[in-house]
Every structure is written in structure tokens, then in C-alpha cells.
Design a protein around this motif. Structure first.
Motif, short mmCIF file in Angstrom:
data_model
loop_
_atom_site.label_atom_id
_atom_site.label_comp_id
_atom_site.label_asym_id
_atom_site.label_seq_id
_atom_site.Cartn_x
_atom_site.Cartn_y
_atom_site.Cartn_z
N GLY A 61 37.15 50.80 42.13
CA GLY A 61 37.22 50.72 43.59
C GLY A 61 36.99 49.30 44.07
N ARG A 62 36.07 48.66 43.42
CA ARG A 62 35.75 47.28 43.78
C ARG A 62 36.98 46.39 43.60
NH1 ARG A 62 34.41 44.32 39.61
NH2 ARG A 62 35.44 42.47 40.33
N LYS A 63 37.60 46.53 42.45
CA LYS A 63 38.78 45.72 42.17
C LYS A 63 39.87 45.95 43.18
CE LYS A 63 38.43 45.40 37.18
NZ LYS A 63 39.02 45.91 35.94
N ARG A 64 40.11 47.23 43.46
CA ARG A 64 41.19 47.58 44.38
C ARG A 64 40.91 46.97 45.75
NH1 ARG A 64 40.60 52.90 45.17
NH2 ARG A 64 40.04 53.22 42.99
N THR A 65 39.69 47.17 46.23
CA THR A 65 39.34 46.70 47.56
C THR A 65 39.42 45.17 47.63
OG1 THR A 65 37.81 48.54 47.64
CG2 THR A 65 37.63 46.90 49.38
N GLN A 66 38.93 44.55 46.57
CA GLN A 66 38.96 43.09 46.62
C GLN A 66 40.39 42.56 46.62
OE1 GLN A 66 37.77 40.34 43.41
NE2 GLN A 66 36.11 39.76 44.76
#
Length: 424
Positions: free
Chosen positions: A38-43
Motif C-alpha cells: 500500500g505504501r508503495k502504491r500510494t507513494q
RNA sequence: GGAGAAAUGGCAGAGUGGUCGAAUGCGGUGGUCUUGAAAACCAUUGUACGGCAACGUACCGGGGGUUCGAAUCCCUCUUUCUCCGCCA
């Protein structure tokens, strides 16, 4: 703190090895990996919005410069929406990152492959036992009685001034403390550890760096008005010297020794284990700390164990060396050896040193990295530390083991440090 | 504790709204030259995240705000320096 990279690449291994520490990490690791996705996607989304915004902003500047005001205003509107979007994504990202962080700090260090399984201290493995057991005379007593008899340590006075667990050392008792501190520091220096005299209070960032915070918050004395913590060991300030530091591989090994008073609340420990000097709120300790190249940290751990062993031998105390089992291993440690000395007056083994390799667990929290010479990439260093040594239980063992009808003899090595050879 | 000033890359130090991840000098690394070294000259030299990569993004003490755009303007916190007070 374990690195995300390790967890990603060694998920099954991590779960299996944490079982040695009696922890089922299956769910938390799954959670971590999901959060990181999720972190990767959001970033990525945020980066893209920002990239567009940046390029529009540049355009706006150009348009204004060339006098195309109308076009510029149009472009401004466009980026207004993107700004909102980027801001929301930023908030979401901060949220995810803090959740991820909260999960990560819940995972203890991975135990080394040589850590035996086990639930608690009964399952620690004795590596070796050495030293001559003392033969006591018929009137022999435990150290708390000896302390009173020779008026060298006053526990009641400590209670009056401060509270239980803060003894007052008097006369030869006080000198013995000073002698031991000097003896240990000198021996450590001879073994290549450079001396540090650190602050006795640390800030929150330092407490986090070595792993006392957040998990051992209740074990430290907290100075609320300034938000500072009394150190439970010199390990905390000394290791934190290297917080946010990038070393080069030729700096290794970094070796320090430090004497400090140590303060521990010891919340929740009562009973006869706490008699006399066995467990205190304030005690003196000389610590050794090493920072090493990952390839050499276990070699260094061995040399630290041998060094601590030599100190105990020089004091002529019977001791045993234990390899801690998974259940007794601390949260942050990968491998720990404990030294216990035998205190004949109370017929008990007392832990006097704990020598540990934290591998990169502390270093990850500390952001303590190094570069291989000539290379650009940074990697995490390994940190190690050990007590060399903690005074109270050493004093207890000396008093009890060296007692004679005429008084307490001082171990040969210590006489020149004390300036006397008997307490009577 | 009171008053004032400041915080920029390893260090020194420029930059006061766009062309700035940031001049210049020193230091570091690689190279040319040299028997070797020095000097000189050339090149290179922050961290993190994402991406196979190209590249993108963030970071000029920390946090927040203004603006289409912030190292630069505003607020706030922290730290340092100077002066005053107190003090081992």
C-alpha cells in the motif's frame, strides 16, 4: 528493527526463526507486507501528481515571463486540483507509514542459528563452568550480613535518603566500588576499547535507537519536565554516538568502554531475588560496545566473551558461561552469552554480564550504516555490547567468597586499586 | 531565566520567490604528468524511496502555513552563538 527488505526476501525464514523466540509472527508479517504494498502504491501515485505539478509550475513561470498571462492562469487552475490530490495522498502516506512502523517495531530481532530453543532461563545452555569453588568457614554469611557487620554498605540509609534499591556505600565499601571501576576500565582499555564518559540522561531518540523505547518504557526513570530518561546502561548513550552516522569499512572495529551509573525501575520484581545487592535501582557498571562489519561481528562477539571471561578469572571468582535460549533472549538480541558468578554465602549464581550481538537490529533503528571502501552503496553495520562488568553482584560474590573469620580478603588483582588487602 | 543574532552539502561559505540538489573554495576519490612524491591540470564527489532502466519524488535544523511555484516569505519548536542574571 528488522529491515523491510529482509522480511520481504525471507518471509518464511523469519517466521520460522521467530518461533525460537516463542513468537508466532505469521499475521504481523503478512500485515507488514500488505502495508508496504500500500505504501508503495500510494507513494507512486503521489510522486506522479507531484511530477505533473512541478512541470506545470515550471510552465507557469515561463508563461508569465513571456507575457502569456491568460494561459498562465489556466495552468494555475489545473495545478490547484492536483495540489489537493497530492496533499490527500501525502496524508494517506504518512498514515500508512506510521502504521507500518508500529508493526515493524513489534517484531523482535531474529535469533542466531546457534540459539537453542527454550521457554525461559532454565533452558539456557551452559557452555562451560570454571574457577575454584570457595570453601567457607562455619560462620560464613551472605553479603547483606557482611555489609552490615563491616559497615561498608548501608541499605537502610539508602531507604531513608531515596528508597529501596539505592544503597549507600561507606568507607572501604565505597573504595571497593572505585577500585573495581578503575580495574575494569583499565583492563578494557588494554583490550582496545577507548574510554567514553557519557551523559547519564538521554532523549527519546536515543532511547528509541537502542531499543529501550517503546518496548521498555516502564523500566526507565523518566524526567517528565524535560522529557529525558535516566540511562539503564551506558550502552544507550555510547551506541547512540553513532546514530545517523555513515562509517567506512576501514573504521571497523569501533570499540568503546564506558563507566556509568545505571538506573532501572525494575517494576514488578520482588521477593528474595532482590535482597542486598542482587537487584538494585541504581548500580555502577562498566560497559563495552563494539560496532563491526557484518562479516566479522560474530568473531568480535567471541573476543568480547573471552575478554569478559578474563576479567572474572582475574578476580578469582567461580563462574559459568551460558548461551541464552530463545525464550530468555532479549527483544533486540540475536545471540547473547551470560556470565554468572557463584556467590557462596547465599549459594546462588548471579548474572554479572550479558554479551550480545544485535546484528543490524539496532543499527536499523539508529541508521548506523557504513560503506565498503570504494563503493557507493550503504549497508547497516552490526552493533554489539556487553557488561565488563556490573559491580553489585561482583561485589556480592567477592564479599561472600573471600570472607574469612578475620575479615574479607581483597582479590590480588584488586589490592593495588583498593590500597588495602582486607576489610575487617 | 531575560535580550539579541543565527542554523545551507564532509568543512568553510554564496544564494532572499521560478532557470537551485544548490555557486565558489577546501577536503575526498579516480586520472594525466613524474623513477616516486609534491605541485599543476582534468574528471568525479550527499541521503532516502519507487523503477530493469531512462528517470521520477522527497530532503537547505524539525513541524506547520502562504503561493501555480519556497533554501528564499509567515508561524512554531529545537539547537547554537553574543550580552545580562544565577551557579558547581
Amino acid at each position: 528493527m528488522l529491515t523491510l527488505k529482509y522480511i520481504q526476501e525471507n518471509k518464511e525464514e523469519a517466521i520460522a526463526k521467530l518461533k525460537i523466540k516463542n513468537l508466532d509472527a505469521t499475521d504481523i508479517i503478512a500485515d507488514i507486507l500488505a502495508k508496504d504494498e500500500g505504501r508503495k502504491r500510494t507513494q507512486k501515485e503521489q510522486d506522479e501528481s507531484l511530477a505533473v505539478m512541478n512541470s506545470i509550475s515550471k510552465e507557469v513561470g515561463q508563461l508569465f515571463k513571456t507575457g502569456k498571462v491568460e494561459e498562465a492562469n489556466k495552468a494555475k487552475e489545473k495545478s490547484g486540483q492536483l495540489k489537493e490530490q497530492a496533499k490527500n495522498l501525502g496524508q494517506k502516506l504518512t498514515q500508512i507509514e506510521s502504521e507500518l512502523h508500529n508493526l515493524l517495531v513489534q517484531l523482535p530481532n531474529i535469533p542466531h542459528e546457534t540459539v537453542p530453543p527454550g521457554k525461559g532461563e532454565d533452558e539456557n545452555v551452559t557452555v562451560r563452568e570454571a574457577g575454584k569453588m570457595p570453601e567457607l568457614h562455619s560462620e560464613a554469611m551472605p553479603h547483606w550480613d557482611l555489609a552490615k557487620k563491616y559497615d561498608i554498605i548501608d541499605f537502610e540509609l539508602g531507604v531513608k535518603i531515596t528508597g529501596a534499591g539505592f544503597p549507600v556505600y561507606k568507607g572501604k565499601g565505597a573504595k571497593l566500588q572505585r577500585a573495581l571501576i578503575n580495574f575494569f576500565l583499565n583492563e578494557n582499555e588494554k583490550a582496545g576499547f577507548t574510554e567514553i564518559m557519557p551523559p547519564l540522561v538521554v532523549n527519546e531518540a536515543s532511547g528509541f535507537g537502542t531499543g529501550q523505547l517503546p518496548d521498555k518504557e516502564g523500566q526507565m526513570y523518566h524526567v517528565g519536565i524535560d522529557n529525558l530518561y535516566l540511562i539503564p546502561t551506558a550502552e544507550v548513550p555510547v551506541t547512540n554516538i553513532y546514530r545517523d552516522v555513515i562509517l567506512t569499512s576501514k573504521d571497523f572495529p569501533v570499540k568503546h568502554t564506558a563507566y556509568s551509573s545505571c538506573f532501572r525501575r525494575e517494576a514488578g520484581s520482588y521477593g528474595k531475588d532482590v535482597r542486598g545487592l542482587n537487584r538494585l535501582h541504581q548500580f555502577e557498571k562498566v560497559e563495552v560496545v563494539a560496532i563491526e562489519h557484518p562479516a566479522k561481528s560474530y568473531e568480535t562477539l567471541d573476543s568480547m566473551v573471552k575478554h569478559v571471561e578474563s576479567l572474572i578469572q582475574k578476580l578469582g571468582l567461580p563462574y559459568r558461561l551460558l548461551r541464552l535460549c530463545g525464550g530468555d533472549l532479549s527483544f533486540t538480541s540475536a545471540l547473547t552469552f551470560d556470565f554468572e558468578v557463584y556467590a557462596a554465602g547465599q549459594d546462588k549464581w548471579l548474572e554479572v554480564s550479558s554479551v550480545s550481538n544485535f546484528e543490524s537490529y539496532q543499527a536499523n533503528r539508529l541508521k548506523l550504516r557504513f560503506k565498503e571502501e570504494g563503493q557507493k552503496k550503504t549497508q547497516l553495520a552490526h552493533t554489539l555490547n556487553g557488561s565488563a562488568l556490573a559491580l553489585p553482584r561482583i561485589v556480592a560474590a567477592i564479599l561472600e567468597n573471600y570472607q574469612t573469620p578475620k575479615g574479607i580478603k581483597i582479590p590480588d588483582e584488586l589490592i593495588k586499586y583498593c590500597g588495602f588487602d582486607i576489610i575487617n
